[in-house]
Write a protein that holds these residues in place. Structure first.
Motif, PDB file in Angstrom:
ATOM      1  N   ALA A  26       0.827  -1.205   0.000  1.00  0.00           N
ATOM      2  CA  ALA A  26       0.000   0.000   0.000  1.00  0.00           C
ATOM      3  C   ALA A  26       0.864   1.259   0.000  1.00  0.00           C
ATOM      4  N   ALA A  27       1.943   1.243   0.779  1.00  0.00           N
ATOM      5  CA  ALA A  27       2.842   2.399   0.832  1.00  0.00           C
ATOM      6  C   ALA A  27       3.458   2.666  -0.537  1.00  0.00           C
ATOM      7  N   ILE A  28       3.909   1.624  -1.209  1.00  0.00           N
ATOM      8  CA  ILE A  28       4.506   1.791  -2.535  1.00  0.00           C
ATOM      9  C   ILE A  28       3.460   2.314  -3.520  1.00  0.00           C
ATOM     10  N   LYS A  33       6.754   7.066   1.912  1.00  0.00           N
ATOM     11  CA  LYS A  33       8.191   6.833   2.046  1.00  0.00           C
ATOM     12  C   LYS A  33       8.505   5.896   3.214  1.00  0.00           C
ATOM     13  N   ILE A  34       8.688   4.618   2.863  1.00  0.00           N
ATOM     14  CA  ILE A  34       9.095   3.582   3.808  1.00  0.00           C
ATOM     15  C   ILE A  34      10.310   2.885   3.204  1.00  0.00           C
ATOM     16  N   PRO A  35      11.373   2.701   3.981  1.00  0.00           N
ATOM     17  CA  PRO A  35      12.532   1.993   3.425  1.00  0.00           C
ATOM     18  C   PRO A  35      12.190   0.529   3.163  1.00  0.00           C
ATOM     19  N   THR A  45      14.950  -4.584   5.711  1.00  0.00           N
ATOM     20  CA  THR A  45      15.034  -3.141   5.534  1.00  0.00           C
ATOM     21  C   THR A  45      13.769  -2.439   6.024  1.00  0.00           C
ATOM     22  N   CYS A  46      12.619  -3.068   5.873  1.00  0.00           N
ATOM     23  CA  CYS A  46      11.343  -2.420   6.210  1.00  0.00           C
ATOM     24  C   CYS A  46      10.909  -2.621   7.660  1.00  0.00           C
ATOM     25  N   ILE A  47      11.738  -3.223   8.503  1.00  0.00           N
ATOM     26  CA  ILE A  47      11.317  -3.487   9.881  1.00  0.00           C
ATOM     27  C   ILE A  47      10.924  -2.174  10.570  1.00  0.00           C
ATOM     28  N   GLU A  89       6.812   3.262  13.111  1.00  0.00           N
ATOM     29  CA  GLU A  89       8.059   4.003  12.984  1.00  0.00           C
ATOM     30  C   GLU A  89       9.116   3.062  12.410  1.00  0.00           C
ATOM     31  N   PRO A  90       9.499   3.260  11.133  1.00  0.00           N
ATOM     32  CA  PRO A  90      10.560   2.426  10.561  1.00  0.00           C
ATOM     33  C   PRO A  90      11.849   2.567  11.359  1.00  0.00           C
ATOM     34  N   LEU A  91      12.559   1.447  11.560  1.00  0.00           N
ATOM     35  CA  LEU A  91      13.817   1.496  12.297  1.00  0.00           C
ATOM     36  C   LEU A  91      14.939   2.075  11.448  1.00  0.00           C
ATOM     37  N   ARG A  92      14.864   1.854  10.144  1.00  0.00           N
ATOM     38  CA  ARG A  92      15.867   2.427   9.232  1.00  0.00           C
ATOM     39  C   ARG A  92      15.299   3.704   8.630  1.00  0.00           C
TER      40      ARG A  92
END
Length: 97
Positions: A26-28, A33-35, A45-47, A89-92
């Protein structure tokens, strides 16, 4: 299709996620903006930490997330679905451009 709202805490950016849709898909689709990198639970990467709401991690036995990360409310959003209003909250962090 019914949907759920996911907000990224640091930026306040929000997007809609279908009931059976993975959060990252859904974000894409909505250019949030999610890594991410691999989209299958192996690159990590998306954790993201789930700050509020309910996020279900799917395919736990096949993806690289530990029981301690799950207990700390962390999820791989490439293989997770949301229920209701969610704040993550993305960690990266994304690289600055």
């Amino acid at each position: 299709m019914s949907s759920n709202r996911v907000t990224i805490q640091a930026t306040g950016e929000a997007f809609e996620v279908g009931n059976r849709e993975f959060i990252l898909d859904a974000a894409i689709r909505q250019q949030a903006k999610i890594p991410y990198s691999c989209r299958n639970g192996t690159c990590r990467t998306c954790i993201s930490t789930v700050i509020e709401g309910n996020v279900q991690q799917h395919d736990i036995e096949d993806c690289l997330i530990s029981p301690s990360e799950l207990a700390a409310n962390q999820r791989l959003v490439c293989l997770s679905t949301a229920t209701g209003e969610v704040v993550i909250e993305p960690l990266r962090k994304l690289p600055r451009r």
